[in-house]
Design a protein around this motif. Structure first.
Motif, PDB file in Angstrom:
ATOM      1  N   THR A  46       0.827  -1.200   0.000  1.00  0.00           N
ATOM      2  CA  THR A  46       0.000   0.000   0.000  1.00  0.00           C
ATOM      3  C   THR A  46       0.866   1.258   0.000  1.00  0.00           C
ATOM      4  O   THR A  46       0.504   2.262  -0.620  1.00  0.00           O
ATOM      5  CB  THR A  46      -0.967  -0.014   1.193  1.00  0.00           C
ATOM      6  OG1 THR A  46      -1.679  -1.258   1.204  1.00  0.00           O
ATOM      7  CG2 THR A  46      -1.963   1.125   1.118  1.00  0.00           C
ATOM      8  N   ALA A  47       2.023   1.208   0.651  1.00  0.00           N
ATOM      9  CA  ALA A  47       2.944   2.358   0.662  1.00  0.00           C
ATOM     10  C   ALA A  47       3.393   2.692  -0.753  1.00  0.00           C
ATOM     11  O   ALA A  47       3.519   3.879  -1.105  1.00  0.00           O
ATOM     12  CB  ALA A  47       4.152   2.065   1.538  1.00  0.00           C
ATOM     13  N   ILE A  48       3.636   1.680  -1.552  1.00  0.00           N
ATOM     14  CA  ILE A  48       4.063   1.903  -2.935  1.00  0.00           C
ATOM     15  C   ILE A  48       2.998   2.703  -3.681  1.00  0.00           C
ATOM     16  O   ILE A  48       3.302   3.686  -4.361  1.00  0.00           O
ATOM     17  CB  ILE A  48       4.352   0.557  -3.630  1.00  0.00           C
ATOM     18  CG1 ILE A  48       5.590  -0.095  -3.003  1.00  0.00           C
ATOM     19  CG2 ILE A  48       4.525   0.742  -5.138  1.00  0.00           C
ATOM     20  CD1 ILE A  48       5.784  -1.556  -3.367  1.00  0.00           C
ATOM     21  N   LEU A  49       1.739   2.289  -3.552  1.00  0.00           N
ATOM     22  CA  LEU A  49       0.646   3.008  -4.223  1.00  0.00           C
ATOM     23  C   LEU A  49       0.490   4.417  -3.666  1.00  0.00           C
ATOM     24  O   LEU A  49       0.285   5.370  -4.426  1.00  0.00           O
ATOM     25  CB  LEU A  49      -0.668   2.242  -4.076  1.00  0.00           C
ATOM     26  CG  LEU A  49      -0.726   0.865  -4.706  1.00  0.00           C
ATOM     27  CD1 LEU A  49      -2.122   0.261  -4.524  1.00  0.00           C
ATOM     28  CD2 LEU A  49      -0.344   0.894  -6.179  1.00  0.00           C
ATOM     29  N   ALA A  50       0.588   4.563  -2.349  1.00  0.00           N
ATOM     30  CA  ALA A  50       0.442   5.887  -1.723  1.00  0.00           C
ATOM     31  C   ALA A  50       1.455   6.866  -2.285  1.00  0.00           C
ATOM     32  O   ALA A  50       1.123   8.016  -2.608  1.00  0.00           O
ATOM     33  CB  ALA A  50       0.597   5.770  -0.204  1.00  0.00           C
ATOM     34  N   LYS A  51       2.683   6.432  -2.426  1.00  0.00           N
ATOM     35  CA  LYS A  51       3.732   7.313  -2.938  1.00  0.00           C
ATOM     36  C   LYS A  51       3.519   7.634  -4.410  1.00  0.00           C
ATOM     37  O   LYS A  51       3.782   8.767  -4.841  1.00  0.00           O
ATOM     38  CB  LYS A  51       5.099   6.675  -2.684  1.00  0.00           C
ATOM     39  CG  LYS A  51       5.422   6.662  -1.197  1.00  0.00           C
ATOM     40  CD  LYS A  51       6.671   5.872  -0.875  1.00  0.00           C
ATOM     41  CE  LYS A  51       6.860   5.805   0.647  1.00  0.00           C
ATOM     42  NZ  LYS A  51       8.005   4.963   1.004  1.00  0.00           N
ATOM     43  N   MET A  52       3.013   6.679  -5.182  1.00  0.00           N
ATOM     44  CA  MET A  52       2.692   6.952  -6.590  1.00  0.00           C
ATOM     45  C   MET A  52       1.604   8.020  -6.687  1.00  0.00           C
ATOM     46  O   MET A  52       1.693   8.943  -7.491  1.00  0.00           O
ATOM     47  CB  MET A  52       2.222   5.679  -7.299  1.00  0.00           C
ATOM     48  CG  MET A  52       3.289   4.666  -7.572  1.00  0.00           C
ATOM     49  SD  MET A  52       2.541   3.189  -8.359  1.00  0.00           S
ATOM     50  CE  MET A  52       4.007   2.188  -8.619  1.00  0.00           C
TER      51      MET A  52
END
Length: 190
Positions: A46-52
């Motif tokens: 989820t962190a990956i998507l949040a940063k995107m």
């Protein structure tokens, strides 16, 4: 005269973009360590998507970090999560953010036992998001959205809910170009 018009339009566009980014916030909870389907990871799905999302929108970002970290081992973590859910626990988290100055809140979370992680409920119960636009995104490994959009809507009667981005964690983790395209397409629709 044409150059002045172009410059004026550019200035207006930049001001609009800075205004938009100041009014949008990405809030997320994510967990690294051992995860189902992706093994031991240093950054949560989820962190990956949040940063995107934050990078594409220019939004501010806030990570919900539990005061008491979840176990690193997947099975132990799922047992803690299941126990929290059974007890309707509201785990504390580190820090906070004033959401009053934001119009749009992107909220990201993994699906745990068919629901939001309990620490995300803690965040929701601390913040009155009525009158705002909520744009959820979640990661999972087979359970899909699990009705979490409806759960959020039940907490806030006066919000505008946008379509949830639902992505398998292994796509976010291992297929970044595919994940980025899905985020870009979703943002265009929202």
């Amino acid at each position: 005269m044409k150059i002045k018009s172009i410059l004026a339009a550019a200035v207006i566009a930049l001001l609009a973009m800075s205004n938009l980014s100041a009014k949008s916030l990405v809030v997320y909870f994510s967990r690294a360590d051992e995860n189902y389907s992706v093994g031991n990871i240093s950054e949560g799905n989820t962190a990956i998507l949040a940063k995107m999302i934050a990078q594409k929108t220019g939004a501010d970002i806030f990570e919900i970090v539990p005061e008491k970290p979840y176990p690193k081992a997947y099975k132990a973590c799922t047992e803690v999560a299941k126990d929290e859910q059974a007890k309707k626990a509201r785990p504390a988290y580190i820090g906070d953010i004033d959401t009053s100055g934001y119009d749009t809140i992107y909220i990201g979370y993994p699906i745990w036992w068919g629901d939001l992680p309990m620490v995300v409920y803690t965040f929701f119960e601390k913040h009155d998001l009525n009158g705002k636009t909520i744009v959820p995104f979640c990661t999972h490994e087979g359970s899909g959205i699990s009705g979490t959009d409806a759960s959020i809507k039940r907490l806030y009667k006066n919000v505008t809910m946008k379509k949830t981005l639902v992505m398998r964690g292994n796509v976010a983790q291992n297929k970044r170009a595919e994940a980025q395209k899905a985020v870009d397409d979703w943002l265009k629709k929202n």
